[in-house]
Motif scaffolding. Structure first.
Motif, PDB file in Angstrom:
ATOM      1  N   ARG A 236       0.801  -1.225   0.000  1.00 40.36           N
ATOM      2  CA  ARG A 236       0.000   0.000   0.000  1.00 40.36           C
ATOM      3  C   ARG A 236       0.834   1.275   0.000  1.00 40.36           C
ATOM      4  NH1 ARG A 236      -4.806  -1.369   4.424  1.00 40.36           N
ATOM      5  NH2 ARG A 236      -5.700  -3.150   3.307  1.00 40.36           N
ATOM      6  N   THR A 237       2.141   1.160   0.211  1.00 42.84           N
ATOM      7  CA  THR A 237       2.988   2.359   0.282  1.00 42.84           C
ATOM      8  C   THR A 237       3.858   2.481  -0.964  1.00 42.84           C
ATOM      9  OG1 THR A 237       4.524   3.581   1.716  1.00 42.84           O
ATOM     10  CG2 THR A 237       4.915   1.238   1.491  1.00 42.84           C
ATOM     11  N   THR A 238       4.231   3.708  -1.294  1.00 41.81           N
ATOM     12  CA  THR A 238       4.997   3.950  -2.532  1.00 41.81           C
ATOM     13  C   THR A 238       6.486   3.666  -2.378  1.00 41.81           C
ATOM     14  OG1 THR A 238       5.131   6.291  -1.897  1.00 41.81           O
ATOM     15  CG2 THR A 238       3.389   5.649  -3.446  1.00 41.81           C
ATOM     16  N   ALA A 239       7.043   3.845  -1.180  1.00 44.85           N
ATOM     17  CA  ALA A 239       8.489   3.634  -0.972  1.00 44.85           C
ATOM     18  C   ALA A 239       8.721   2.791   0.282  1.00 44.85           C
ATOM     19  CB  ALA A 239       9.210   4.976  -0.862  1.00 44.85           C
ATOM     20  N   PRO A 240       8.403   1.479   0.219  1.00 46.07           N
ATOM     21  CA  PRO A 240       8.569   0.631   1.407  1.00 46.07           C
ATOM     22  C   PRO A 240      10.039   0.378   1.724  1.00 46.07           C
ATOM     23  CG  PRO A 240       7.951  -0.703  -0.481  1.00 46.07           C
ATOM     24  CD  PRO A 240       7.900   0.722  -0.927  1.00 46.07           C
ATOM     25  N   LEU A 241      10.305   0.092   2.997  1.00 46.34           N
ATOM     26  CA  LEU A 241      11.678  -0.153   3.446  1.00 46.34           C
ATOM     27  C   LEU A 241      12.259  -1.392   2.761  1.00 46.34           C
ATOM     28  CD1 LEU A 241      13.495   1.330   5.477  1.00 46.34           C
ATOM     29  CD2 LEU A 241      12.836  -0.365   7.183  1.00 46.34           C
ATOM     30  N   LEU A 242      11.477  -2.474   2.718  1.00 49.17           N
ATOM     31  CA  LEU A 242      11.836  -3.673   1.947  1.00 49.17           C
ATOM     32  C   LEU A 242      10.893  -3.740   0.752  1.00 49.17           C
ATOM     33  CD1 LEU A 242      12.320  -6.290   4.826  1.00 49.17           C
ATOM     34  CD2 LEU A 242      14.113  -5.261   3.430  1.00 49.17           C
ATOM     35  N   ASP A 243      11.407  -3.422  -0.425  1.00 52.07           N
ATOM     36  CA  ASP A 243      10.578  -3.268  -1.613  1.00 52.07           C
ATOM     37  C   ASP A 243      10.309  -4.627  -2.262  1.00 52.07           C
ATOM     38  OD1 ASP A 243       9.243  -2.432  -3.801  1.00 52.07           O
ATOM     39  OD2 ASP A 243      10.828  -1.156  -4.613  1.00 52.07           O
ATOM     40  N   LEU A 244       9.154  -5.216  -1.920  1.00 48.47           N
ATOM     41  CA  LEU A 244       8.796  -6.549  -2.418  1.00 48.47           C
ATOM     42  C   LEU A 244       8.425  -6.532  -3.901  1.00 48.47           C
ATOM     43  CD1 LEU A 244       6.673  -7.816   0.624  1.00 48.47           C
ATOM     44  CD2 LEU A 244       9.105  -8.141   0.196  1.00 48.47           C
ATOM     45  N   SER A 245       8.162  -5.351  -4.461  1.00 49.20           N
ATOM     46  CA  SER A 245       7.838  -5.273  -5.893  1.00 49.20           C
ATOM     47  C   SER A 245       9.032  -5.653  -6.768  1.00 49.20           C
ATOM     48  CB  SER A 245       7.363  -3.856  -6.258  1.00 49.20           C
ATOM     49  OG  SER A 245       8.428  -2.919  -6.143  1.00 49.20           O
ATOM     50  N   LEU A 246      10.232  -5.635  -6.198  1.00 56.55           N
ATOM     51  CA  LEU A 246      11.435  -6.057  -6.932  1.00 56.55           C
ATOM     52  C   LEU A 246      11.343  -7.523  -7.365  1.00 56.55           C
ATOM     53  CD1 LEU A 246      14.118  -4.328  -4.704  1.00 56.55           C
ATOM     54  CD2 LEU A 246      13.833  -3.897  -7.139  1.00 56.55           C
ATOM     55  N   LEU A 247      10.545  -8.309  -6.651  1.00 59.19           N
ATOM     56  CA  LEU A 247      10.394  -9.730  -6.979  1.00 59.19           C
ATOM     57  C   LEU A 247       9.715  -9.937  -8.330  1.00 59.19           C
ATOM     58  CD1 LEU A 247       9.307 -11.034  -3.459  1.00 59.19           C
ATOM     59  CD2 LEU A 247      11.541 -11.308  -4.532  1.00 59.19           C
ATOM     60  N   ARG A 248       9.087  -8.876  -8.863  1.00 58.67           N
ATOM     61  CA  ARG A 248       8.460  -8.987 -10.184  1.00 58.67           C
ATOM     62  C   ARG A 248       9.492  -8.953 -11.308  1.00 58.67           C
ATOM     63  NH1 ARG A 248       4.412  -4.255  -8.575  1.00 58.67           N
ATOM     64  NH2 ARG A 248       3.195  -5.339  -6.968  1.00 58.67           N
ATOM     65  N   ILE A 249      10.710  -8.473 -11.009  1.00 54.62           N
ATOM     66  CA  ILE A 249      11.790  -8.530 -12.001  1.00 54.62           C
ATOM     67  C   ILE A 249      12.238  -9.990 -12.075  1.00 54.62           C
ATOM     68  CG2 ILE A 249      14.122  -7.740 -12.590  1.00 54.62           C
ATOM     69  CD1 ILE A 249      13.503  -5.183 -10.980  1.00 54.62           C
ATOM     70  N   ALA A 250      12.077 -10.605 -13.244  1.00 56.79           N
ATOM     71  CA  ALA A 250      12.192 -12.068 -13.378  1.00 56.79           C
ATOM     72  C   ALA A 250      13.491 -12.625 -12.812  1.00 56.79           C
ATOM     73  CB  ALA A 250      12.034 -12.467 -14.842  1.00 56.79           C
ATOM     74  N   THR A 251      14.634 -12.073 -13.245  1.00 65.35           N
ATOM     75  CA  THR A 251      15.909 -12.631 -12.777  1.00 65.35           C
ATOM     76  C   THR A 251      16.063 -12.466 -11.270  1.00 65.35           C
ATOM     77  OG1 THR A 251      16.931 -10.533 -13.451  1.00 65.35           O
ATOM     78  CG2 THR A 251      17.214 -12.414 -14.931  1.00 65.35           C
ATOM     79  N   PHE A 252      15.706 -11.295 -10.753  1.00 61.07           N
ATOM     80  CA  PHE A 252      15.849 -11.038  -9.318  1.00 61.07           C
ATOM     81  C   PHE A 252      14.969 -11.989  -8.510  1.00 61.07           C
ATOM     82  CE2 PHE A 252      14.867  -8.854  -5.329  1.00 61.07           C
ATOM     83  CZ  PHE A 252      16.128  -8.485  -4.902  1.00 61.07           C
ATOM     84  N   GLY A 253      13.696 -12.097  -8.894  1.00 57.76           N
ATOM     85  CA  GLY A 253      12.766 -12.945  -8.154  1.00 57.76           C
ATOM     86  C   GLY A 253      13.141 -14.414  -8.191  1.00 57.76           C
ATOM     87  N   LEU A 254      13.484 -14.920  -9.385  1.00 53.87           N
ATOM     88  CA  LEU A 254      13.821 -16.341  -9.520  1.00 53.87           C
ATOM     89  C   LEU A 254      15.099 -16.692  -8.780  1.00 53.87           C
ATOM     90  CD1 LEU A 254      12.889 -16.974 -13.271  1.00 53.87           C
ATOM     91  CD2 LEU A 254      11.738 -17.907 -11.262  1.00 53.87           C
ATOM     92  N   VAL A 255      16.126 -15.844  -8.901  1.00 51.85           N
ATOM     93  CA  VAL A 255      17.401 -16.137  -8.234  1.00 51.85           C
ATOM     94  C   VAL A 255      17.262 -15.998  -6.726  1.00 51.85           C
ATOM     95  CG1 VAL A 255      19.834 -15.482  -8.001  1.00 51.85           C
ATOM     96  CG2 VAL A 255      18.762 -15.503 -10.260  1.00 51.85           C
ATOM     97  N   LEU A 256      16.461 -15.033  -6.263  1.00 51.79           N
ATOM     98  CA  LEU A 256      16.265 -14.879  -4.822  1.00 51.79           C
ATOM     99  C   LEU A 256      15.562 -16.115  -4.252  1.00 51.79           C
ATOM    100  CD1 LEU A 256      17.119 -12.317  -3.234  1.00 51.79           C
ATOM    101  CD2 LEU A 256      14.706 -11.818  -2.958  1.00 51.79           C
ATOM    102  N   ASN A 257      14.519 -16.596  -4.953  1.00 43.80           N
ATOM    103  CA  ASN A 257      13.784 -17.783  -4.476  1.00 43.80           C
ATOM    104  C   ASN A 257      14.621 -19.055  -4.602  1.00 43.80           C
ATOM    105  OD1 ASN A 257      11.468 -16.300  -3.854  1.00 43.80           O
ATOM    106  ND2 ASN A 257      10.661 -16.463  -5.933  1.00 43.80           N
ATOM    107  N   GLY A 258      15.296 -19.216  -5.757  1.00 42.50           N
ATOM    108  CA  GLY A 258      16.158 -20.385  -5.928  1.00 42.50           C
ATOM    109  C   GLY A 258      17.328 -20.370  -4.965  1.00 42.50           C
ATOM    110  N   GLY A 259      17.909 -19.183  -4.775  1.00 49.63           N
ATOM    111  CA  GLY A 259      19.026 -19.055  -3.839  1.00 49.63           C
ATOM    112  C   GLY A 259      18.619 -19.350  -2.412  1.00 49.63           C
ATOM    113  N   PHE A 260      17.376 -18.969  -2.045  1.00 45.27           N
ATOM    114  CA  PHE A 260      16.877 -19.258  -0.700  1.00 45.27           C
ATOM    115  C   PHE A 260      16.855 -20.770  -0.470  1.00 45.27           C
ATOM    116  CE2 PHE A 260      13.772 -19.972   2.610  1.00 45.27           C
ATOM    117  CZ  PHE A 260      13.920 -18.892   3.459  1.00 45.27           C
TER     118      PHE A 260
END
Length: 443
Positions: A236-260
């Protein structure tokens, strides 16, 4: 290398101190169980202040925050060495954790701003090298310092490293400007920090059994509740402290989840190996720590050929097939016995170090491949948060699996067979990351 060495100092200290806990308990006249405060408060501070790192880097400039975090780490190390009571040491360790929480993500922000995409993989190879070597060298170094000198030197060794680091940062690291207009997401901090702190402490205490399970489960429930509230706030906020919208960037989201998933399995290996060497081989803690040097040598060697490998095979193929190799090398450790030749053990650990190091380097570079420069701070903060949770959860999952296998086997103490079965189970968790990496684009 300057940024990597700061990371090495932080990881070396956090692992070396574990070997000094018995001597600290004796010197302070405290029960051994109370010495968990030294570890717990450090982890608490790391979890609480990681979300602030990206905002501080943007607000004040990453070099200024990086130097301040090294200074804080040096002064808190001096305070640790000067401590004469447990409460003093625990407080100093809290400030050490605060410094470590800022040091790692902000160092990555500097690297992302400095490196072109073409050089990002090479830069990440140098950065992840100390990150892999710190936990390898920490336990034996701590054992040697405690045995030959005293526990104070585990902290005092940080002083020359930190002061040299500050000099090199001032001399070589560019001074990227901050943005005075950057506002703090205070509500996000008040929700995100307690969520991370409770989750990390719950995983840590469940893994090591340092707290009553009822309290650990309560911490876990509170962490999940605050995490849910934070996710709702972030949407709901425009500039969150941890920006979860970054997970929509395919490489970032997939590598973050796979790396986890990959770290969830692989990060438990040092904990299980040291246990196997001590239970299965009858080695001392220092000898068990020294056996893991072979993995560090493999981690170091692969850095020099990681860039040509990525260019030859591509990231998708490299991550998929190397995950298979890393999982197999981890499963192979389950075949070790007291009669296994030390040379064969070291060769197996060397091969495992090669594959895990290559994986970390490739994931580190690909994580930020499509991140715009203006969002690098948010990406580094979210990535560091994911790493912190997965590393804490790894030991928790391994310890709980080991306890379950031990219970089913009717053993009062974990046997070598129990540890070997746990190694197999954790290698399967590591292997599951293939399902995520396969979804990357072929190019």
């Amino acid at each position: 290398m300057i940024i990597g060495c700061a990371l090495f100092m932080e990881l070396l200290d956090s692992t070396a101190v574990l070997t000094a806990l018995p001597q600290l308990a004796a010197d302070f006249g405290e029960p051994s169980v109370r010495m968990n405060l030294v570890v717990t408060l450090y982890l608490l501070a790391v979890a609480m202040f990681i979300p602030l790192s990206g905002w501080l880097a943007e607000r004040l400039g990453p070099r200024r925050v990086f130097i301040a975090s090294i200074l804080l780490f040096v002064f808190s190390s001096l305070a640790c060495a000067a401590s004469s009571a447990l409460w003093q040491l625990a407080l100093a360790r809290f400030f050490q954790g605060m410094a470590g929480a800022l040091m790692v993500p902000v160092g990555q922000v500097i690297l992302l701003r400095w490196s072109s995409k073409r050089d990002l993989l090479r830069a990440m190879a140098y950065l992840t090298m100390p990150a892999l070597l710190g936990p390898v060298f920490g336990p034996p170094l701590g054992g040697m310092l405690v045995t030959w000198l005293s526990w104070h030197w585990i902290f005092l060794v940080n002083l020359p490293i930190g002061l040299l680091g500050i000099y090199l940062v001032l001399r070589h690291v560019p001074n990227y400007p901050g943005q005075a207009s950057q506002t703090l997401d205070l509500r996000g901090f008040l929700l995100g920090s307690p969520a991370l702190a409770c989750l990390v402490l719950a995983f840590e205490t469940l893994g090591h059994g340092s707290l009553n399970r009822t309290w650990s489960c309560l911490l876990l429930a509170i962490g999940v509740l605050f995490a849910g509230l934070y996710v709702r706030h972030a949407r709901r906020t425009t500039a969150p402290l941890l920006d979860l919208s970054l997970l929509r960037i395919a490489t970032f989201g997939l590598v973050l989840n796979g790396g986890f998933l990959f770290r969830l399995g692989a990060a438990a290996l040092p904990f299980l190996l040291v246990l196997l060497f001590q239970v299965g081989y009858g080695l001392s803690a220092l000898e068990a720590g020294l056996m893991t040097f072979a993995g560090g040598a493999g981690a170091l060697l692969i850095k020099f050929i990681s860039v040509p490998l990525a260019r030859r095979f591509g990231f998708r193929r490299l991550l998929v097939y190397n995950t298979l190799l890393a999982s197999l090398s981890m499963a192979a450790c389950a075949l070790l016995s007291a009669d296994t030749s030390p040379l064969l053990v070291m060769l197996m650990l060397f091969a495992g170090g090669l594959s895990r190091s290559l994986q970390m380097t490739a994931m580190g570079a690909l994580t930020y491949a499509d991140i715009p420069a203006e969002r690098s701070s948010s990406a580094a903060t979210l990535s560091a948060t994911s790493v912190q949770i997965s590393m804490s959860l790894a030991v928790c999952v391994a310890a709980m699996l080991l306890g379950l296998i031990q219970l089913l086997g009717g053993h009062t103490q974990p046997s070598a067979g129990d540890i070997q079965l746990t190694l197999l189970a954790m290698s399967l968790i590591c292997l599951a990351s293939v399902l995520v990496f396969r979804r990357l684009e072929g190019d």
